[in-house]
Design a protein around this motif. Structure first.
Motif, PDB file in Angstrom:
ATOM      1  N   ASP A 243       0.830  -1.216   0.000  1.00 33.03           N
ATOM      2  CA  ASP A 243       0.000   0.000   0.000  1.00 33.03           C
ATOM      3  C   ASP A 243       0.860   1.260   0.000  1.00 33.03           C
ATOM      4  OD1 ASP A 243       0.777  -0.393   2.651  1.00 33.03           O
ATOM      5  OD2 ASP A 243      -1.220  -0.100   3.518  1.00 33.03           O
ATOM      6  N   LYS A 244       1.994   1.167   0.707  1.00 32.93           N
ATOM      7  CA  LYS A 244       2.913   2.304   0.755  1.00 32.93           C
ATOM      8  C   LYS A 244       3.631   2.510  -0.582  1.00 32.93           C
ATOM      9  CE  LYS A 244       6.322   4.251   3.854  1.00 32.93           C
ATOM     10  NZ  LYS A 244       7.132   3.990   5.053  1.00 32.93           N
ATOM     11  N   PHE A 245       4.022   1.387  -1.204  1.00 32.84           N
ATOM     12  CA  PHE A 245       4.691   1.495  -2.504  1.00 32.84           C
ATOM     13  C   PHE A 245       3.779   2.161  -3.534  1.00 32.84           C
ATOM     14  CE2 PHE A 245       5.595   0.065  -6.802  1.00 32.84           C
ATOM     15  CZ  PHE A 245       6.933   0.428  -6.917  1.00 32.84           C
ATOM     16  N   LEU A 246       2.519   1.741  -3.560  1.00 34.49           N
ATOM     17  CA  LEU A 246       1.577   2.303  -4.533  1.00 34.49           C
ATOM     18  C   LEU A 246       1.382   3.791  -4.308  1.00 34.49           C
ATOM     19  CD1 LEU A 246      -0.985  -0.622  -4.584  1.00 34.49           C
ATOM     20  CD2 LEU A 246       0.558   0.038  -6.441  1.00 34.49           C
ATOM     21  N   LYS A 247       1.369   4.198  -3.046  1.00 35.89           N
ATOM     22  CA  LYS A 247       1.225   5.620  -2.738  1.00 35.89           C
ATOM     23  C   LYS A 247       2.521   6.382  -3.081  1.00 35.89           C
ATOM     24  CE  LYS A 247       1.011   8.774   1.166  1.00 35.89           C
ATOM     25  NZ  LYS A 247       2.461   9.067   1.094  1.00 35.89           N
ATOM     26  N   ASN A 248       3.665   5.869  -2.619  1.00 33.58           N
ATOM     27  CA  ASN A 248       4.933   6.572  -2.870  1.00 33.58           C
ATOM     28  C   ASN A 248       5.221   6.720  -4.359  1.00 33.58           C
ATOM     29  OD1 ASN A 248       5.197   6.554  -0.115  1.00 33.58           O
ATOM     30  ND2 ASN A 248       7.289   5.792  -0.100  1.00 33.58           N
ATOM     31  N   SER A 249       4.869   5.692  -5.130  1.00 26.92           N
ATOM     32  CA  SER A 249       5.137   5.721  -6.569  1.00 26.92           C
ATOM     33  C   SER A 249       4.046   6.501  -7.306  1.00 26.92           C
ATOM     34  CB  SER A 249       5.188   4.298  -7.119  1.00 26.92           C
ATOM     35  OG  SER A 249       3.922   3.683  -6.967  1.00 26.92           O
ATOM     36  N   ARG A 250       3.029   6.902  -6.535  1.00 24.47           N
ATOM     37  CA  ARG A 250       1.895   7.663  -7.076  1.00 24.47           C
ATOM     38  C   ARG A 250       1.080   6.888  -8.114  1.00 24.47           C
ATOM     39  NH1 ARG A 250       5.584  11.026  -5.112  1.00 24.47           N
ATOM     40  NH2 ARG A 250       5.056  13.079  -4.326  1.00 24.47           N
ATOM     41  N   ILE A 251       1.209   5.566  -8.096  1.00 27.94           N
ATOM     42  CA  ILE A 251       0.349   4.750  -8.959  1.00 27.94           C
ATOM     43  C   ILE A 251      -1.088   4.905  -8.450  1.00 27.94           C
ATOM     44  CG2 ILE A 251      -0.249   2.382  -9.634  1.00 27.94           C
ATOM     45  CD1 ILE A 251       2.780   1.755  -9.532  1.00 27.94           C
ATOM     46  N   ILE A 252      -1.221   4.890  -7.119  1.00 32.22           N
ATOM     47  CA  ILE A 252      -2.497   5.212  -6.482  1.00 32.22           C
ATOM     48  C   ILE A 252      -2.191   6.360  -5.529  1.00 32.22           C
ATOM     49  CG2 ILE A 252      -4.324   4.396  -4.935  1.00 32.22           C
ATOM     50  CD1 ILE A 252      -4.001   1.619  -6.097  1.00 32.22           C
ATOM     51  N   LYS A 253      -2.949   7.447  -5.659  1.00 40.51           N
ATOM     52  CA  LYS A 253      -2.569   8.673  -4.961  1.00 40.51           C
ATOM     53  C   LYS A 253      -2.648   8.581  -3.436  1.00 40.51           C
ATOM     54  CE  LYS A 253      -2.086  11.156  -8.809  1.00 40.51           C
ATOM     55  NZ  LYS A 253      -1.918   9.972  -9.684  1.00 40.51           N
ATOM     56  N   ARG A 254      -3.630   7.836  -2.944  1.00 41.17           N
ATOM     57  CA  ARG A 254      -3.782   7.806  -1.498  1.00 41.17           C
ATOM     58  C   ARG A 254      -3.667   6.391  -0.953  1.00 41.17           C
ATOM     59  NH1 ARG A 254      -9.099   9.840  -1.398  1.00 41.17           N
ATOM     60  NH2 ARG A 254      -9.210   9.224   0.780  1.00 41.17           N
ATOM     61  N   ARG A 255      -3.008   6.295   0.201  1.00 40.26           N
ATOM     62  CA  ARG A 255      -2.761   4.982   0.802  1.00 40.26           C
ATOM     63  C   ARG A 255      -4.068   4.275   1.159  1.00 40.26           C
ATOM     64  NH1 ARG A 255       2.101   3.840   5.032  1.00 40.26           N
ATOM     65  NH2 ARG A 255       1.656   1.660   5.410  1.00 40.26           N
ATOM     66  N   THR A 256      -5.064   5.049   1.606  1.00 42.08           N
ATOM     67  CA  THR A 256      -6.348   4.426   1.959  1.00 42.08           C
ATOM     68  C   THR A 256      -6.980   3.771   0.735  1.00 42.08           C
ATOM     69  OG1 THR A 256      -7.358   6.607   1.687  1.00 42.08           O
ATOM     70  CG2 THR A 256      -6.980   5.872   3.932  1.00 42.08           C
ATOM     71  N   VAL A 257      -6.833   4.423  -0.422  1.00 37.62           N
ATOM     72  CA  VAL A 257      -7.386   3.875  -1.669  1.00 37.62           C
ATOM     73  C   VAL A 257      -6.624   2.606  -2.059  1.00 37.62           C
ATOM     74  CG1 VAL A 257      -7.852   4.353  -4.111  1.00 37.62           C
ATOM     75  CG2 VAL A 257      -8.140   6.162  -2.413  1.00 37.62           C
ATOM     76  N   ALA A 258      -5.307   2.630  -1.887  1.00 37.66           N
ATOM     77  CA  ALA A 258      -4.472   1.471  -2.191  1.00 37.66           C
ATOM     78  C   ALA A 258      -4.871   0.302  -1.290  1.00 37.66           C
ATOM     79  CB  ALA A 258      -2.996   1.807  -1.984  1.00 37.66           C
ATOM     80  N   LYS A 259      -5.130   0.620  -0.032  1.00 34.97           N
ATOM     81  CA  LYS A 259      -5.505  -0.385   0.952  1.00 34.97           C
ATOM     82  C   LYS A 259      -6.848  -1.027   0.566  1.00 34.97           C
ATOM     83  CE  LYS A 259      -5.508  -0.696   6.003  1.00 34.97           C
ATOM     84  NZ  LYS A 259      -6.878  -0.799   6.510  1.00 34.97           N
ATOM     85  N   GLU A 260      -7.792  -0.178   0.175  1.00 36.63           N
ATOM     86  CA  GLU A 260      -9.105  -0.688  -0.240  1.00 36.63           C
ATOM     87  C   GLU A 260      -8.993  -1.582  -1.476  1.00 36.63           C
ATOM     88  OE1 GLU A 260     -11.531   2.802  -0.752  1.00 36.63           O
ATOM     89  OE2 GLU A 260     -11.506   3.195   1.410  1.00 36.63           O
ATOM     90  N   ALA A 261      -8.165  -1.158  -2.430  1.00 35.27           N
ATOM     91  CA  ALA A 261      -7.982  -1.954  -3.652  1.00 35.27           C
ATOM     92  C   ALA A 261      -7.442  -3.342  -3.301  1.00 35.27           C
ATOM     93  CB  ALA A 261      -7.048  -1.236  -4.620  1.00 35.27           C
ATOM     94  N   CYS A 262      -6.512  -3.385  -2.333  1.00 35.37           N
ATOM     95  CA  CYS A 262      -5.970  -4.676  -1.879  1.00 35.37           C
ATOM     96  C   CYS A 262      -7.072  -5.506  -1.228  1.00 35.37           C
ATOM     97  CB  CYS A 262      -4.849  -4.473  -0.860  1.00 35.37           C
ATOM     98  SG  CYS A 262      -3.316  -3.845  -1.547  1.00 35.37           S
TER      99      CYS A 262
END
Length: 82
Positions: free
Chosen positions: A6-25
């Motif tokens: 979730d942090k990688f997706l946010k840091n790389s800006r593939i997904i802008k927000r960590r909460t969104v990355a977490k939900e996608a997972c």
């Protein structure tokens, strides 16, 4: 060195927000090396991440883990694979 997906997706800006990355997972829309990823799963360089968005999908290979990550460095964190 590993980094949480979730942090990688946010840091790389593939997904802008960590909460969104977490939900996608949590919705099973992200796989790492073919396995469904949980938000706490860790990625390493060379891993393949597949993200399915509502309107398409993206497959990337992890090149570098950066934390914190400046906007200029984002391009070096991953490459898009067809």
């Amino acid at each position: 060195g590993y980094m949480r997906i979730d942090k990688f997706l946010k840091n790389s800006r593939i997904i802008k927000r960590r909460t969104v990355a977490k939900e996608a997972c949590e919705q099973g829309r992200i796989t790492v090396n073919g396995k469904i990823a949980k938000p706490g799963n860790e990625v390493d360089t060379g891993d393949e991440i597949y993200i399915s968005f509502g309107n398409g999908s993206l497959r990337v290979r992890v090149l570098e883990l950066k934390d914190p990550c400046r906007k200029e460095d984002v391009a070096s964190m991953y490459e898009v694979i067809e």
